[in-house]
Design an enzyme around this catalytic site. Structure first.
Site, PDB file in Angstrom:
ATOM      1  N   SER A 145       0.837  -1.196   0.000  1.00 60.59           N
ATOM      2  CA  SER A 145       0.000   0.000   0.000  1.00 60.59           C
ATOM      3  C   SER A 145       0.870   1.243   0.000  1.00 60.59           C
ATOM      4  CB  SER A 145      -0.908   0.018   1.246  1.00 60.59           C
ATOM      5  OG  SER A 145      -1.572   1.258   1.380  1.00 60.59           O
ATOM      6  N   TYR A 158      -2.444  -1.093  10.176  1.00 58.04           N
ATOM      7  CA  TYR A 158      -2.624  -1.393   8.750  1.00 58.04           C
ATOM      8  C   TYR A 158      -1.368  -1.032   7.969  1.00 58.04           C
ATOM      9  CZ  TYR A 158      -4.097  -0.953   3.905  1.00 58.04           C
ATOM     10  OH  TYR A 158      -4.167  -1.051   2.529  1.00 58.04           O
ATOM     11  N   ALA A 160       1.639  -0.676   9.038  1.00 55.95           N
ATOM     12  CA  ALA A 160       2.745  -1.547   9.433  1.00 55.95           C
ATOM     13  C   ALA A 160       2.643  -2.920   8.771  1.00 55.95           C
ATOM     14  CB  ALA A 160       2.778  -1.689  10.953  1.00 55.95           C
ATOM     15  N   LYS A 162       1.229  -3.636   5.934  1.00 56.45           N
ATOM     16  CA  LYS A 162       1.520  -3.498   4.508  1.00 56.45           C
ATOM     17  C   LYS A 162       2.995  -3.170   4.265  1.00 56.45           C
ATOM     18  CE  LYS A 162      -2.427  -4.346   2.463  1.00 56.45           C
ATOM     19  NZ  LYS A 162      -2.562  -5.470   1.500  1.00 56.45           N
ATOM     20  N   ILE A 190      -8.812   2.031  -3.863  1.00 55.24           N
ATOM     21  CA  ILE A 190      -9.254   1.333  -5.072  1.00 55.24           C
ATOM     22  C   ILE A 190     -10.754   1.547  -5.232  1.00 55.24           C
ATOM     23  CG2 ILE A 190      -9.344  -0.895  -6.247  1.00 55.24           C
ATOM     24  CD1 ILE A 190      -7.022  -1.794  -4.443  1.00 55.24           C
ATOM     25  N   THR A 192     -13.836   0.319  -5.442  1.00 58.97           N
ATOM     26  CA  THR A 192     -14.619  -0.887  -5.199  1.00 58.97           C
ATOM     27  C   THR A 192     -15.974  -0.504  -4.609  1.00 58.97           C
ATOM     28  OG1 THR A 192     -13.859  -1.189  -2.915  1.00 58.97           O
ATOM     29  CG2 THR A 192     -12.483  -2.122  -4.675  1.00 58.97           C
TER      30      THR A 192
END
Length: 239
Positions: A145, A158, A160, A162, A190, A192
């Site tokens: 990310s 999150y 960390a 990634k 993204i 979605t």
């Protein structure tokens, strides 16, 4: 779907985690359209109402598995090799996002979920696919990310997890130099259905379509990207 790459995956076997999600299903479709045998795996089956994976494509073979559990990963990998004799590419797409709280207010359950789904799945899938990828001279592409490049407020675990994906990618590339290529893609937000629901007032036009990321993943798994390994590739467009 984005314009297909002029790459022929006929005879190539691709295993892909997180296949029932928005990004995973787009990557499954991309590889299937390019002639690959796609071994799609997820804990969510295609007939689940939340799944976006099309189970009817003749080139797609679904294997249910929990990739946070090593026995499940061993089983799926063994079944894929038994059914198709080889693995040419691994796409680590399984992932999740949690955030909104500072570290002192973040539960251990949230921390463990993020590291299990984002990092442990990538580690276990790579661990068990690597012997087969070493035999085939294959490739791994994992989803990191853009936010993993720095700290930020509210979603530290999150970021960390990634960042761990990115560093393990670099490690796999270094340990398998000249044998197996490993790269990471670095999306931001993204486009979605879930993200649109979570952020209805955002500029959705600036977000990247999953199909556009799918073409980058397919390129990185191909021999056309033979000069690229250990890289973190931006795939966030204008987001």
């Amino acid at each position: 779907m984005a314009d297909p790459l002029d790459i022929d995956y006929d005879g190539q076997v691709v295993i892909l985690t997180g296949a029932s999600g928005a990004l995973g299903s787009a990557i499954v479709e991309q590889f299937a359209e390019m002639g690959a045998t796609v071994c799609a795996t997820d804990i969510v089956e295609p007939d689940d109402e939340s799944a976006l994976l099309d189970p009817n494509h003749e080139a797609v073979h679904f294997y249910k598995g929990d990739f946070t559990d090593e026995q499940s990963v061993e089983r799926v990998t063994r079944e894929v090799v038994s059914d198709h004799d080889r693995i040419d590419a691994l796409c680590n797409i399984a992932g999740t996002w949690r955030g909104g709280d500072p570290i002192e207010d973040t539960s251990v359950d949230t921390f463990e979920t993020l590291f299990d789904v984002n990092l442990k799945t990538m580690f276990l899938a790579s661990k068990h696919a690597l012997p087969h990828l070493q035999d085939s001279g294959g490739a791994i592409v994992s989803v990191s990310s853009r936010s993993s490049l720095e700290g930020g407020e509210g979603d530290g675990p999150y970021r960390a997890s990634k960042a761990g994906v990115r560093l393990l990618t670099e490690t796999i590339a270094a340990e398998n130099k000249g044998v197996v290529r490993a790269n990471a893609v670095m999306p931001s937000v993204i486009d979605t259905p879930m993200n649109r629901e979570m952020m209805p007032d955002s500029d959705h036009e600036a977000w990247v379509d999953p199909a556009d990321i799918a073409t980058v993943v397919a390129f990185l798994c191909s021999n056309s990207a033979s000069a690229t390994s250990g890289a973190a590739i931006p795939v966030y467009g204008e987001a």
